[in-house]
Design a protein around this motif. Structure first.
Motif, short mmCIF file in Angstrom:
data_model
loop_
_atom_site.label_atom_id
_atom_site.label_comp_id
_atom_site.label_asym_id
_atom_site.label_seq_id
_atom_site.Cartn_x
_atom_site.Cartn_y
_atom_site.Cartn_z
N MET A 95 4.18 3.10 0.26
CA MET A 95 2.90 3.70 0.61
C MET A 95 3.10 5.19 0.91
SD MET A 95 0.13 2.19 3.15
CE MET A 95 -1.30 3.10 3.60
N ALA A 96 2.21 5.98 0.41
CA ALA A 96 2.34 7.43 0.56
C ALA A 96 2.10 7.86 2.00
CB ALA A 96 1.34 8.13 -0.36
N ARG A 97 2.79 8.90 2.39
CA ARG A 97 2.58 9.53 3.68
C ARG A 97 1.68 10.74 3.42
NH1 ARG A 97 6.37 13.32 5.45
NH2 ARG A 97 5.52 14.30 7.27
N TYR A 98 0.74 10.97 4.32
CA TYR A 98 -0.20 12.07 4.13
C TYR A 98 0.03 13.18 5.13
CZ TYR A 98 -2.76 9.36 0.72
OH TYR A 98 -3.10 8.65 -0.40
N LEU A 99 -0.17 14.40 4.65
CA LEU A 99 -0.05 15.59 5.48
C LEU A 99 -1.43 16.22 5.63
CD1 LEU A 99 2.99 17.20 3.62
CD2 LEU A 99 3.06 15.83 5.72
N GLU A 146 3.58 22.14 6.04
CA GLU A 146 4.97 21.79 5.75
C GLU A 146 5.47 22.36 4.43
OE1 GLU A 146 3.25 18.48 8.32
OE2 GLU A 146 2.55 19.79 6.73
N THR A 166 -8.79 12.46 0.97
CA THR A 166 -7.37 12.51 0.66
C THR A 166 -7.18 12.83 -0.82
OG1 THR A 166 -7.26 10.12 0.23
CG2 THR A 166 -6.72 10.87 2.47
N ASP A 194 -4.56 11.96 -3.49
CA ASP A 194 -3.64 10.84 -3.45
C ASP A 194 -2.50 10.86 -4.45
OD1 ASP A 194 -5.30 9.54 -1.45
OD2 ASP A 194 -6.69 9.11 -3.09
N TYR A 236 -6.53 15.70 3.56
CA TYR A 236 -5.12 15.29 3.61
C TYR A 236 -4.59 15.23 2.20
CZ TYR A 236 -5.97 14.02 8.45
OH TYR A 236 -6.29 14.07 9.78
N ALA A 253 -1.17 13.71 -0.17
CA ALA A 253 0.03 12.87 -0.20
C ALA A 253 1.25 13.77 -0.25
CB ALA A 253 -0.01 11.93 -1.39
N ASP A 254 2.21 13.51 0.64
CA ASP A 254 3.37 14.41 0.72
C ASP A 254 4.21 14.40 -0.55
OD1 ASP A 254 4.55 11.90 1.07
OD2 ASP A 254 5.85 12.55 2.69
N ASN A 255 4.15 13.32 -1.33
CA ASN A 255 4.96 13.26 -2.56
C ASN A 255 4.40 14.17 -3.66
OD1 ASN A 255 2.72 11.69 -3.09
ND2 ASN A 255 3.86 10.03 -4.05
#
Length: 153
Positions: free
Chosen positions: A1-5, A32, A83, A85, A127, A129-131
């Motif tokens: 699952m993706a992490r969101y920033l 970041e 988001t 995504d 937000y 997705a950090d990826n």
């Protein structure tokens, strides 16, 4: 699952697409990521809508995103967040999270440009997705540094 920033809309830069049509590049970044942002190509109508939502341009009539925001407000619903995504087959995907008057959260698949155009109107957080950082580029490629500011290359 993706992490969101937590993300921010850095700018919408007007450009001309490969067909000679006016378009925009929406730059979405996260703290970041430093001086990098996702460059998401969007249409001319979405560029205008986001700039109107930010108060950068005026337009005499409500645009589609203005209408949607008014409808949601009249129904007692709020946009909780949007988001960005994924990148699927060269297309970014986004989700709009709407809370109805009973408190239930509904999710809606959206284009990032529509999600952001709505978010800027209702002050909803964005937000990413950090990826997606692997697709981010230096913002100086799209926005020149302020006059007199020295940049390091």
């Amino acid at each position: 699952m993706a992490r969101y920033l937590k993300a921010e809309l850095i700018d919408v830069v007007e450009t001309v697409d490969s067909f000679g049509q006016v378009a925009g590049i929406m730059l979405v970044g996260a703290e970041e990521w430093g001086d990098k942002a996702l460059p998401i190509v969007i249409g001319a109508a979405e560029t205008l809508s986001i700039k109107k939502g930010l108060g950068e341009v005026d337009f005499p009539r409500p645009l589609s995103h203005d209408l949607l925001a008014e409808i949601l407000e009249a129904l007692g619903a709020t946009v909780e967040k949007v988001t960005i995504d994924a990148l699927v087959a060269s297309t970014y995907t986004a989700t709009v999270y709407v809370k109805d008057r009973e408190g239930k959260i509904h999710t809606f698949d959206a284009r990032p440009s529509d999600a952001v155009a709505l978010a800027v109107r209702v002050n909803a957080p964005i937000y990413v997705a950090d990826n997606l950082e692997k697709y981010a580029e230096d913002i100086r490629k799209y926005i020149p540094p302020p006059e007199g500011k020295v940049t390091e290359d």
